[in-house]
Design a protein around this motif. Structure first.
Motif, short mmCIF file in Angstrom:
data_model
loop_
_atom_site.label_atom_id
_atom_site.label_comp_id
_atom_site.label_asym_id
_atom_site.label_seq_id
_atom_site.Cartn_x
_atom_site.Cartn_y
_atom_site.Cartn_z
N ALA A 100 0.84 -1.21 0.00
CA ALA A 100 0.00 0.00 0.00
C ALA A 100 0.87 1.26 0.00
O ALA A 100 0.57 2.22 -0.71
CB ALA A 100 -0.94 0.00 1.20
N HIS A 101 1.95 1.24 0.78
CA HIS A 101 2.87 2.38 0.78
C HIS A 101 3.49 2.57 -0.61
O HIS A 101 3.58 3.70 -1.10
CB HIS A 101 3.98 2.19 1.82
CG HIS A 101 3.60 2.65 3.18
ND1 HIS A 101 3.19 1.80 4.16
CD2 HIS A 101 3.55 3.89 3.72
CE1 HIS A 101 2.91 2.48 5.25
NE2 HIS A 101 3.11 3.76 5.02
N ALA A 102 3.91 1.49 -1.22
CA ALA A 102 4.52 1.57 -2.55
C ALA A 102 3.52 2.12 -3.57
O ALA A 102 3.87 2.97 -4.40
CB ALA A 102 5.03 0.20 -2.98
N ALA A 103 2.29 1.64 -3.50
CA ALA A 103 1.26 2.11 -4.43
C ALA A 103 0.97 3.60 -4.23
O ALA A 103 0.80 4.35 -5.20
CB ALA A 103 -0.02 1.29 -4.26
N THR A 104 0.94 4.02 -2.98
CA THR A 104 0.70 5.44 -2.68
C THR A 104 1.84 6.30 -3.22
O THR A 104 1.61 7.34 -3.83
CB THR A 104 0.52 5.65 -1.17
OG1 THR A 104 -0.64 4.95 -0.74
CG2 THR A 104 0.37 7.13 -0.82
#
Length: 110
Positions: A100-104
């Motif tokens: 999720a952090h990477a996608a954000t």
């Protein structure tokens, strides 16, 4: 094991959230699955480890707020553990948080 443990549904799967905000929403479903312990109770569980940094109930409440752009990974791991997940399940949730952090980050750099 009591009868509640035998009839309890498996925890929700975090899937692959497309943002930290979406992951925070999925965390809310995990909290609901865990019978919605109060934020004070969760803060005590999270802080009970002798090596852990103590957290306040307001810090716990903030994890679930919409509009998040980042989360403390260590705190997320401690939270999902406090919500009753097994070590293998904690790993799945940790990996989902990292994704999720990477996608954000990807969406913010576009």
């Amino acid at each position: 094991m009591n009868s509640d443990d035998q009839t309890r549904q498996p925890p929700p799967d975090p899937g692959r959230p497309h943002s930290v905000d979406e992951f925070a929403g999925v965390l809310k479903t995990l909290w609901t699955w865990a019978n919605m312990p109060s934020y004070r109770v969760l803060a005590k569980r999270i802080s009970s480890d002798a090596e852990a940094v103590a957290v306040s109930h307001s810090t716990v409440a903030d994890i679930f707020k919409p509009g998040r752009r980042r989360l403390d990974l260590d705190l997320v791991v401690r939270l999902v553990r406090a919500l009753g997940l097994s070590p293998a399940q904690v790993t799945v949730w940790r990996d989902a948080c990292v994704a999720a952090h990477a996608a954000t980050q990807r969406s913010e750099s576009v």
